[in-house]
Design an enzyme around this catalytic site. Structure first.
Site, PDB file in Angstrom:
ATOM      1  N   THR A  74       0.591  -1.073  -0.020  1.00 20.27           N
ATOM      2  CA  THR A  74       0.237  -0.130  -0.334  1.00 20.27           C
ATOM      3  C   THR A  74       0.819   1.392  -0.287  1.00 20.27           C
ATOM      4  OG1 THR A  74      -1.773  -1.524   1.316  1.00 20.27           O
ATOM      5  CG2 THR A  74      -2.408   1.368   1.240  1.00 20.27           C
ATOM      6  N   ASN A 153      -4.673  -9.888  -7.347  1.00 16.50           N
ATOM      7  CA  ASN A 153      -4.956 -10.376  -6.181  1.00 16.50           C
ATOM      8  C   ASN A 153      -5.785 -11.437  -6.139  1.00 16.50           C
ATOM      9  OD1 ASN A 153      -6.086  -7.196  -6.590  1.00 16.50           O
ATOM     10  ND2 ASN A 153      -6.754  -8.288  -4.595  1.00 16.50           N
ATOM     11  N   GLN A 181       0.999  -9.142  -5.644  1.00 15.78           N
ATOM     12  CA  GLN A 181       1.000 -10.567  -5.783  1.00 15.78           C
ATOM     13  C   GLN A 181       1.664 -11.130  -7.193  1.00 15.78           C
ATOM     14  OE1 GLN A 181      -1.025 -12.309  -3.776  1.00 15.78           O
ATOM     15  NE2 GLN A 181      -1.945 -10.930  -3.529  1.00 15.78           N
ATOM     16  N   SER A 201       5.852  -6.291  -2.003  1.00 17.13           N
ATOM     17  CA  SER A 201       4.852  -7.058  -0.597  1.00 17.13           C
ATOM     18  C   SER A 201       5.919  -8.066   0.262  1.00 17.13           C
ATOM     19  CB  SER A 201       3.701  -6.139  -0.570  1.00 17.13           C
ATOM     20  OG  SER A 201       3.304  -6.630   1.283  1.00 17.13           O
ATOM     21  N   GLY A 202       6.610  -7.692   1.000  1.00 18.81           N
ATOM     22  CA  GLY A 202       7.386  -8.866   1.662  1.00 18.81           C
ATOM     23  C   GLY A 202       6.384 -10.167   2.064  1.00 18.81           C
ATOM     24  N   THR A 239      13.789   5.781  10.479  1.00 18.26           N
ATOM     25  CA  THR A 239      15.288   4.548  10.794  1.00 18.26           C
ATOM     26  C   THR A 239      13.994   3.131  11.030  1.00 18.26           C
ATOM     27  OG1 THR A 239      15.321   5.106  13.043  1.00 18.26           O
ATOM     28  CG2 THR A 239      16.408   2.980  13.025  1.00 18.26           C
ATOM     29  N   CYS A 325     -18.966  -8.068   3.820  1.00 19.37           N
ATOM     30  CA  CYS A 325     -20.257  -6.871   4.449  1.00 19.37           C
ATOM     31  C   CYS A 325     -19.864  -5.194   4.433  1.00 19.37           C
ATOM     32  CB  CYS A 325     -20.628  -7.592   5.269  1.00 19.37           C
ATOM     33  SG  CYS A 325     -21.902  -7.308   5.739  1.00 19.37           S
TER      34      CYS A 325
HETATM   35  N1  PLP Z   1      -1.358  -4.511  -4.485  1.00 23.09           N
HETATM   36  C1  PLP Z   1      -2.156  -5.495  -4.382  1.00 23.09           C
HETATM   37  C2  PLP Z   1      -2.345  -6.040  -6.333  1.00 23.09           C
HETATM   38  C3  PLP Z   1      -2.261  -6.759  -3.010  1.00 23.09           C
HETATM   39  O1  PLP Z   1      -2.789  -8.039  -3.461  1.00 23.09           O
HETATM   40  C4  PLP Z   1      -2.056  -6.455  -2.192  1.00 23.09           C
HETATM   41  C5  PLP Z   1      -2.355  -7.154  -1.003  1.00 23.09           C
HETATM   42  O2  PLP Z   1      -3.134  -7.697  -0.970  1.00 23.09           O
HETATM   43  C6  PLP Z   1      -2.011  -4.594  -2.071  1.00 23.09           C
HETATM   44  C7  PLP Z   1      -1.387  -3.720  -3.173  1.00 23.09           C
HETATM   45  C8  PLP Z   1      -0.970  -4.536  -0.212  1.00 23.09           C
HETATM   46  O3  PLP Z   1      -0.310  -4.703   0.147  1.00 23.09           O
HETATM   47  P1  PLP Z   1       0.306  -4.661   1.776  1.00 23.09           P
HETATM   48  O4  PLP Z   1      -1.475  -6.239   2.567  1.00 23.09           O
HETATM   49  O5  PLP Z   1       1.462  -4.978   1.577  1.00 23.09           O
HETATM   50  O6  PLP Z   1      -0.243  -3.057   2.096  1.00 23.09           O
END
Ligand code: PLP
Length: 383
Positions: A74, A153, A181, A201-202, A239, A325
């Site tokens: 994000t 995703n 993804q 994203s790790g 940091t 929901c």
């Molecule tokens: N982009 C995609 C395609 C994702 O699937 C996700 C999380 O599901 C994100 C961005 C966001 O990643 P994070 O959860 O590390 O913020």
């Protein structure tokens, strides 16, 4: 009693690999210096961060100097989108697709509402394929950025990002690839994709939560989201979380090594999909498209996916439903809506996402559990 957990929700998050925990632990206990301190503990941390940068660069096919560490996908997505806003007053348009992650789509819609950008959201077809003609037509001389995910995703559909990059660059726009993804599931090469920015994203590939990376092609600049000590080229003050960064690089190396055997995961996914698709009134979403080998998105028509997720959980099987929901009403997922799925199909969409740790036995047990629970829920509906 609840059965042993069968975890098939790896697109949501993954378990941290044992090797990753082992690599991180000394950086909590012994080598805990601030990477910017000049004493030996600090230098040790600094070296670990720089080595890790190299590790992530190898996963993404870019130079070490093109990688910065972030906290998550994000943040990486927000840094690119917000960080470019001041770039060129004559280019205020952003082009994206209707199936992007909310970290891209909701941000872009908010910026559009605030009149900071002009936004073009390109539709996909029923199979999740982007309308490339519409995309090409939307990119014009006012376009600053084209932001597209490499792999979706919910469905795992892989988008033709290299072609989209050509279309963007032909009009002088930049290309941002959300590869959150895709990382660790298919090879990614910044040069082959001709991407200006790539987000990862790790926690999606067996590193811990709270660490990610962004690649920024040499020569490009961004405005930081916040200011401070000037770490990470001044783009991400704060940091450095050295243990997490070491964990990210270790997970990147393990993922690269495991890519050659990812076919095993695909075979398991195919088995799961074939068996579940033989249940009557089901369909596989996005199956005609190139897809990640670990993801199956299956609609059980006229079944409420969230009920199925809850009943499978009671049998120890963890999967996820796109439908969620909102204000007391169950809504189908944005992705299923974007794919124009009828309500009875969209509401029954369940995502099964495997990892390299998934076993044959787990798939066999999951199939049995899904068959039983779908039959049970359908009986309840018709009674
Ligand atoms: N982009 C995609 C395609 C994702 O699937 C996700 C999380 O599901 C994100 C961005 C966001 O990643 P994070 O959860 O590390 O913020």
């Amino acid at each position: 009693m609840r059965a042993v957990t069968i975890y098939l929700d790896n697109n949501a998050t993954t378990r941290v690999a044992d090797e990753v925990i082992s690599a991180m632990t000394p950086y909590y206990r012994e080598h805990f210096g601030n990477a910017h301190a000049i004493h030996s503990l600090g230098r040790r941390s600094h070296d670990a961060v720089e080595e890790s940068r190299g590790g992530v660069a190898r996963l993404l096919g870019c130079a070490d100097s093109e990688v910065i560490f972030t906290s998550c996908g994000t943040e990486g997505n927000a840094l690119v989108i917000r960080g470019l806003l001041d770039r060129d007053p004559n280019r205020r348009k952003v082009v994206t697709t209707s199936v992007e992650h909310p970290s891209v789509l909701t941000l872009l819609h908010a910026l559009e509402r605030a009149r900071q950008i002009e936004l073009a959201v390109i539709p996909v077809n029923e199979e999740g394929a982007i309308d490339l003609d519409a995309l090409q037509a939307a990119i014009d001389d006012r376009t600053l950025l084209v932001s597209v995910m490499l792999a979706q995703n919910e469905t795992g559909v892989i988008h033709p990002v290299a072609r989209i990059g050509e279309l963007a660059h032909a009009r002088g726009a930049l290309l941002h690839v959300d590869a959150v993804q895709a990382a660790g599931k298919i090879p990614i090469d910044q040069r082959e994709l001709d991407a200006d920015f790539i987000t990862i994203s790790g926690h999606k590939f067996h590193a811990p939560k709270g660490v990610g990376a962004l690649t920024i092609r040499k020569g490009l600049t961004l405005q930081p989201l916040w200011y401070g000590g000037g770490q990470e080229l001044g783009l991400r003050s704060g940091t450095e979380p050295v243990p997490s960064i070491v964990g990210l690089a270790t997970a990147a190396r393990l993922a690269s090594e495991a890519l050659s055997s990812f076919d095993r995961v695909r075979t398991l996914r195919d088995r799961l999909e074939t068996e579940l698709a033989s249940i009557k009134e089901t369909s596989v979403n996005g199956h005609t498209q190139p897809r990640l080998g670990n993801t199956a998105n299956i609609s059980f028509h006229d079944v409420a996916a969230d009920d199925l997720v809850r009943s499978l959980d009671r049998d120890g099987v963890c999967v996820s439903a796109g439908a969620a929901c909102h204000s007391g009403r169950i809504e189908p997922s944005g992705t299923m809506k974007a794919m124009h799925k009828p309500l009875r199909v969209a509401m029954g969409a369940v995502r099964f996402s495997l990892s390299r740790y998934t076993t044959e036995e787990e798939i066999a047990a999951a199939v049995t559990a899904v068959e039983r629970n779908v039959a049970g829920l359908r009986r309840t509906v018709t009674v």
